[in-house]
Write an enzyme that holds these catalytic residues in place. Structure first.
Site, PDB file in Angstrom:
ATOM      1  N   GLU A  76      -7.226   4.161   3.569  1.00  0.00           N
ATOM      2  CA  GLU A  76      -8.471   4.758   3.994  1.00  0.00           C
ATOM      3  C   GLU A  76      -9.000   6.109   3.713  1.00  0.00           C
ATOM      4  OE1 GLU A  76      -7.129   5.121   8.036  1.00  0.00           O
ATOM      5  OE2 GLU A  76      -7.346   3.244   8.666  1.00  0.00           O
TER       6      GLU A  76
ATOM      7  N   GLU B 141      -7.262  -6.664   8.457  1.00  0.00           N
ATOM      8  CA  GLU B 141      -6.671  -6.257   9.838  1.00  0.00           C
ATOM      9  C   GLU B 141      -8.067  -6.654  10.188  1.00  0.00           C
ATOM     10  OE1 GLU B 141      -5.679  -2.380   9.571  1.00  0.00           O
ATOM     11  OE2 GLU B 141      -5.494  -1.584   7.967  1.00  0.00           O
TER      12      GLU B 141
HETATM   13  O1  G3I Z   1       7.485   3.447  17.893  1.00  0.00           O
HETATM   14  C1  G3I Z   1       7.411   3.760  17.975  1.00  0.00           C
HETATM   15  C2  G3I Z   1       8.647   5.381  19.009  1.00  0.00           C
HETATM   16  O2  G3I Z   1      10.224   4.826  18.793  1.00  0.00           O
HETATM   17  C3  G3I Z   1       8.617   6.690  18.946  1.00  0.00           C
HETATM   18  O3  G3I Z   1       8.978   6.169  20.821  1.00  0.00           O
HETATM   19  C4  G3I Z   1       6.370   6.786  19.958  1.00  0.00           C
HETATM   20  C5  G3I Z   1       6.388   7.617  19.938  1.00  0.00           C
HETATM   21  O4  G3I Z   1       5.909   8.106  19.298  1.00  0.00           O
HETATM   22  O5  G3I Z   1       5.846   5.976  18.639  1.00  0.00           O
HETATM   23  C6  G3I Z   1       6.338   4.559  18.249  1.00  0.00           C
HETATM   24  O6  G3I Z   1       5.812   4.669  17.311  1.00  0.00           O
HETATM   25  C7  G3I Z   1       3.957   4.143  17.577  1.00  0.00           C
HETATM   26  C8  G3I Z   1       4.061   2.821  16.518  1.00  0.00           C
HETATM   27  O7  G3I Z   1       2.376   2.625  16.942  1.00  0.00           O
HETATM   28  C9  G3I Z   1       4.600   1.385  17.131  1.00  0.00           C
HETATM   29  O8  G3I Z   1       3.859   1.189  18.237  1.00  0.00           O
HETATM   30  C10 G3I Z   1       3.120   4.550  17.356  1.00  0.00           C
HETATM   31  O9  G3I Z   1       3.371   6.196  17.831  1.00  0.00           O
HETATM   32  C11 G3I Z   1       1.664   5.231  17.491  1.00  0.00           C
HETATM   33  O10 G3I Z   1       1.044   5.901  16.596  1.00  0.00           O
HETATM   34  C12 G3I Z   1       1.542   3.460  16.202  1.00  0.00           C
HETATM   35  O11 G3I Z   1      -0.364   3.484  15.930  1.00  0.00           O
HETATM   36  C13 G3I Z   1      -0.229   2.613  14.997  1.00  0.00           C
HETATM   37  C14 G3I Z   1      -1.402   3.255  14.625  1.00  0.00           C
HETATM   38  O12 G3I Z   1      -1.912   2.950  13.306  1.00  0.00           O
HETATM   39  C15 G3I Z   1      -0.822   4.118  13.793  1.00  0.00           C
HETATM   40  O13 G3I Z   1       0.315   3.899  12.383  1.00  0.00           O
HETATM   41  C16 G3I Z   1      -0.841   0.872  15.892  1.00  0.00           C
HETATM   42  O14 G3I Z   1       0.317   0.252  16.446  1.00  0.00           O
HETATM   43  C17 G3I Z   1      -1.332   0.386  15.062  1.00  0.00           C
HETATM   44  O15 G3I Z   1      -2.272  -1.097  15.846  1.00  0.00           O
HETATM   45  C18 G3I Z   1      -2.291   1.530  13.591  1.00  0.00           C
HETATM   46  O16 G3I Z   1      -2.941   0.640  13.122  1.00  0.00           O
HETATM   47  C19 G3I Z   1      -3.803   1.280  11.509  1.00  0.00           C
HETATM   48  C20 G3I Z   1      -3.981   0.680  10.804  1.00  0.00           C
HETATM   49  O17 G3I Z   1      -1.930   1.854  10.104  1.00  0.00           O
HETATM   50  C21 G3I Z   1      -4.891   1.356   9.641  1.00  0.00           C
HETATM   51  N1  G3I Z   1      -5.607   0.811   9.911  1.00  0.00           N
HETATM   52  C22 G3I Z   1      -6.498   1.205  11.680  1.00  0.00           C
HETATM   53  C23 G3I Z   1      -5.543   0.781  12.389  1.00  0.00           C
HETATM   54  C24 G3I Z   1      -5.743   0.830  13.461  1.00  0.00           C
HETATM   55  O18 G3I Z   1      -5.400   2.240  13.709  1.00  0.00           O
END
Ligand code: G3I
Length: 364
Positions: free
Chosen positions: A154, A261
């Site tokens: 992105e 995705e």
């Molecule tokens: O696993 C940790 C946990 O240990 C921690 O306590 C908690 C509190 O912060 O966070 C947890 O991690 C979360 C992670 O997903 C795993 O579930 C993150 O907060 C959360 O921000 C993360 O969200 C992901 C997001 O990208 C940001 O990385 C989403 O699952 C994922 O679907 C999303 O994917 C993105 C692609 O990378 C890029 N394109 C868009 C797409 C959708 O937003």
């Protein structure tokens, strides 16, 4: 018929236990990975690899995996400067044991700026050195096991009007940080297929044009880009022909194309009067169109067709910030049953000519 209250309740419980298929569910669809030798992928988390039901489903259905979170900077980079590969290594071991390739996501992303980097002196020399080291460590750690990488995720602002400002662009320049990231990744893993990954290219023509111009600039600068990832977070209302036009334009550089995705949201209509069966049918039509547009590309440009999740309940769209808690954007329902979207994808790939390998080591 004189139904007392008890009978009505028992009757309702009996019906509920019948597991009636939800409107539009599909009786059975063979595993998606069996439709074709084309890599058909899905997101994965370490937790799913350790869960019996989820891990069996992923192994049965998909030939390639993209870690949804565990290979991103916020997951890998510790505040003391060390790297944390434990969760990602669980995914790598799982994929290897099931003959699945892994697509690395994502080395550099504006949204992930861990404290270790933001605490550094924000100079070209320091940030450049640390970014080089990070990419060398991460690509080096997974070298020979990861098939390809989203090197930069992105890069553009939501409408494409600029390179999105971030720690890396501020220190190394807008195109500069992207070029540097690809060069570092190429040096660290010469065999990995290197991607620039972006969203909304099918729904925002102005963003797509800006992206095409960016890719052209980077290639002219000699940046070792091998492929383009078009995330394709679509909706059931995506305009007819939009995805085919998008993929044709993106494929113009002759690079690999990754539908990276895919999910197909029902959106959030103000007055939701459309039946579930109708929405699922439109979702399947979109999925077929996207799969067929991908398959229509030259064989040598096929990389993978990746879903951003398997069952509806795990979709990122249901979580903050989107909070579409009733959305059903994926190919399998809450119980893991295939929806018409799964049938559409399977049929499109099964009808296509056999995949042409990219010469990358099997299982990469
Ligand atoms: O696993 C940790 C946990 O240990 C921690 O306590 C908690 C509190 O912060 O966070 C947890 O991690 C979360 C992670 O997903 C795993 O579930 C993150 O907060 C959360 O921000 C993360 O969200 C992901 C997001 O990208 C940001 O990385 C989403 O699952 C994922 O679907 C999303 O994917 C993105 C692609 O990378 C890029 N394109 C868009 C797409 C959708 O937003």
């Amino acid at each position: 018929m004189n139904l007392d209250r008890r009978s009505v309740i028992l009757g309702a419980l009996g019906l509920a236990a019948c597991d009636f298929p939800v409107a539009g569910a599909v009786a059975s669809v063979p595993p998606l990975r069996g439709a074709s030798a084309h890599p058909i992928g899905c997101t994965v988390t370490a937790a799913e690899c350790l869960d019996v039901i989820a891990s069996n489903r992923l192994a049965e259905q998909f030939s390639q995996l993209t870690p949804e979170f565990e290979m991103k900077m916020n997951a890998l980079q510790r505040s003391d400067g060390s790297r944390s590969f434990g969760a990602a290594d669980i995914i790598m071991a799982y994929a290897k044991s099931h003959g699945q390739s892994v697509h690395g996501h994502a080395l550099v992303w504006y949204l992930h700026q861990p404290a270790y980097f933001t605490a550094l002196a924000n100079t070209q020399q320091v940030i450049g050195r640390e970014l080089d080291r990070y990419i060398a460590d991460v690509c080096g750690h997974f070298r020979g096991a990861v098939r390809g990488w989203d090197v930069v995720n992105e890069p553009l602002s939501p409408n494409g009007e600029m390179i999105r400002p971030c720690l890396w662009s501020n220190a190394l320049g807008d195109d500069g940080y992207i070029i540097r990231s690809f060069e570092a990744a190429r040096q660290a893993d010469p065999d990995a297929i290197l991607f620039l990954n972006e969203y909304d290219l099918e729904s925002r023509p102005e963003k797509r044009l800006a992206f095409l111009k960016l890719v052209e600039r980077l290639l002219r600068a000699g940046s070792p880009i091998d492929g383009i990832g078009t995330q394709t977070h679509a909706t059931i209302d995506l305009a007819d022909g939009a995805i085919a036009e998008t993929l044709r334009e993106l494929a113009g550089f002759g690079l690999k194309i990754h539908v990276s995705e895919l999910d197909i949201s029902f959106g959030a209509p103000r007055f939701d009067i459309e039946s579930l069966a109708s929405k699922r049918a439109r979702q399947a039509q979109q999925a077929r169109a996207i799969a067929e547009a991908y398959l229509a590309l030259p064989a040598e440009q096929h990389y993978a067709f990746t879903l951003w999740g398997m069952i509806d309940s795990q979709s990122h769209l249901r979580r903050p910030p989107r909070n579409l808690v009733d959305d059903e954007p994926l190919a399998f329902d809450e119980s893991g049953r295939p929806k018409p979207m799964a049938r559409a994808i399977y049929d499109a790939f099964a009808a296509a000519p056999p995949a042409q390998g990219d010469g990358v080591m099997p299982g990469r």
